[in-house]
Design an enzyme around this catalytic site. Sequence first.
Site, mmCIF file in Angstrom:
data_model
loop_
_atom_site.group_PDB
_atom_site.id
_atom_site.type_symbol
_atom_site.label_atom_id
_atom_site.label_comp_id
_atom_site.label_asym_id
_atom_site.label_seq_id
_atom_site.Cartn_x
_atom_site.Cartn_y
_atom_site.Cartn_z
ATOM 1 N N HIS A 32 0.872 -1.186 0.000
ATOM 2 C CA HIS A 32 0.000 0.000 0.000
ATOM 3 C C HIS A 32 0.901 1.225 0.000
ATOM 4 O O HIS A 32 1.275 1.738 1.054
ATOM 5 C CB HIS A 32 -0.913 -0.036 1.236
ATOM 6 C CG HIS A 32 -1.949 1.055 1.255
ATOM 7 N ND1 HIS A 32 -3.124 0.946 1.970
ATOM 8 C CD2 HIS A 32 -1.985 2.276 0.667
ATOM 9 C CE1 HIS A 32 -3.829 2.051 1.819
ATOM 10 N NE2 HIS A 32 -3.160 2.891 1.047
ATOM 11 N N HIS A 212 -9.298 0.601 -1.729
ATOM 12 C CA HIS A 212 -9.340 1.295 -0.443
ATOM 13 C C HIS A 212 -10.784 1.207 0.067
ATOM 14 O O HIS A 212 -11.726 1.478 -0.683
ATOM 15 C CB HIS A 212 -9.003 2.783 -0.599
ATOM 16 C CG HIS A 212 -7.553 3.085 -0.762
ATOM 17 N ND1 HIS A 212 -6.789 2.554 -1.755
ATOM 18 C CD2 HIS A 212 -6.732 3.898 -0.037
ATOM 19 C CE1 HIS A 212 -5.538 3.023 -1.636
ATOM 20 N NE2 HIS A 212 -5.481 3.843 -0.601
ATOM 21 N N GLU A 215 -11.478 3.256 5.414
ATOM 22 C CA GLU A 215 -10.458 4.163 5.977
ATOM 23 C C GLU A 215 -11.211 5.251 6.748
ATOM 24 O O GLU A 215 -11.057 5.378 7.964
ATOM 25 C CB GLU A 215 -9.598 4.768 4.860
ATOM 26 C CG GLU A 215 -8.564 5.775 5.345
ATOM 27 C CD GLU A 215 -7.811 6.480 4.202
ATOM 28 O OE1 GLU A 215 -8.277 6.433 3.045
ATOM 29 O OE2 GLU A 215 -6.760 7.095 4.482
ATOM 30 N N ASP A 293 1.688 3.982 2.757
ATOM 31 C CA ASP A 293 0.675 4.839 2.121
ATOM 32 C C ASP A 293 1.312 5.989 1.328
ATOM 33 O O ASP A 293 1.528 5.845 0.127
ATOM 34 C CB ASP A 293 -0.315 5.369 3.169
ATOM 35 C CG ASP A 293 -1.708 5.624 2.605
ATOM 36 O OD1 ASP A 293 -1.924 5.382 1.415
ATOM 37 O OD2 ASP A 293 -2.595 6.064 3.379
ATOM 38 N N ASP A 294 1.586 7.110 1.984
ATOM 39 C CA ASP A 294 2.173 8.285 1.321
ATOM 40 C C ASP A 294 3.312 8.810 2.200
ATOM 41 O O ASP A 294 3.177 9.842 2.865
ATOM 42 C CB ASP A 294 1.105 9.375 1.155
ATOM 43 C CG ASP A 294 -0.079 8.885 0.337
ATOM 44 O OD1 ASP A 294 0.058 8.817 -0.895
ATOM 45 O OD2 ASP A 294 -1.108 8.540 0.934
HETATM 46 N N1 HPA Z 1 -6.709 7.095 0.848
HETATM 47 C C1 HPA Z 1 -7.342 7.438 -0.255
HETATM 48 N N2 HPA Z 1 -6.735 7.959 -1.303
HETATM 49 C C2 HPA Z 1 -5.417 8.133 -1.263
HETATM 50 C C3 HPA Z 1 -4.697 7.804 -0.134
HETATM 51 C C4 HPA Z 1 -5.374 7.240 0.969
HETATM 52 O O1 HPA Z 1 -4.813 6.880 2.024
HETATM 53 N N3 HPA Z 1 -3.408 8.117 -0.398
HETATM 54 C C5 HPA Z 1 -3.368 8.602 -1.656
HETATM 55 N N4 HPA Z 1 -4.579 8.631 -2.185
HETATM 56 ZN ZN ZN Z 2 -3.726 4.703 0.311
#
Ligand code: HPA
Ligand code: ZN
Length: 351
Positions: A32, A212, A215, A293-294
Amino acid sequence: MFVPSLWVVSAAIVERGVMEGFIRGLPKVELHLHIEGTLEPEMMFEMAGRNGVTLPFADVDEVRAAYQFSDLQSFLDIYYQGAEVLQTERDFHDLMWAYLSRMAGENLRHAEIFFDPQTHLGRGIGFETFMGGFATAQQNARERLGITTKLIMCFLRHLDGAEAVATIRAAMPFKGAIAAVGLDSGERGNPPERFADAFAMAREAGLRAVAHAGEEGPPAYITGALDVLGAERIDHGVACEQDEALLDRLVASRIPLTMCPLSNVKLRVFDVMEDHNLKRLLDRGVAVTVNSDDPAYFGGYLTDNYLAIQRALDLSRDDLVALARNGIEATFLDDPSKAVLLADLAAYAAG
Ligand code: HPA
Ligand code: ZN
């Protein structure tokens, strides 16, 4: 008042260092990871300079100071703005190579990496540009770093289903370089059902599917992603705990959750890391994995995520090995490739 002695403090520091070394050396996979989310501010400025893009920030420190988020949308606004500096094949290559070469130092063995074509197509940048840049970096990573990779093409869920269908059509000439499709961007109010057609087309073309879900959205979005999109992994999935029947289903099916601890705290899904449900889910038998993630936006790469959750939830070495094993088993690698990684992990854990 309890005042810890110098010896107690020193022992704790040594123990932290040992745990960090253990995690750094663990043979790991990442499932991810948004490649656009690895754009560090330094690289953002470099690309802005060479592409003639004006950034609304004076310097790198100002960019970092802006990374205070209240929820997913507040992050996405800044994330899509940052991605505008990515314009040429070289930019996409450099972005991918920076992530993979950095991760060689964390014993990353395999990564399945998201990219957002619609973010680039909407700016007139075509598949050949980003796919070309990615491919060169992926090949170099395999040959020089021993890191294998797969690409997962995500649909942006804040856009409509017809645009996702157009995107999968446009991707067809490149489908040999794409392992799976995914679904990302703003979750609330954007249920998975709207993307049924695009996912069906992708699966007919032989691609795998992830999404996803759960979340910020409800557990029903997880169920929808499984039943309607055919998702084989759920990205995040923290909301599954609100639905007992879904939890039972996840345990029985071993559908993996790709969890991202630092992301969840940065985007206020949990107030503090100590509140994270990763350990409860692991103990319950859910196939939980750890991911970043990012990382350029959320304050840490893969090792940092393992470390943060280990410290907050007091995870044991066995827990950490179980998380790494879940990750390997959850990949889209073939069985012989999984067996190699599992054997390396077992040897590391035993040593
Ligand atoms: N969630 C949804 N979209 C996204 C995410 C995330 O964690 N990171 C980058 N785009
Ligand atoms: Zn993500």
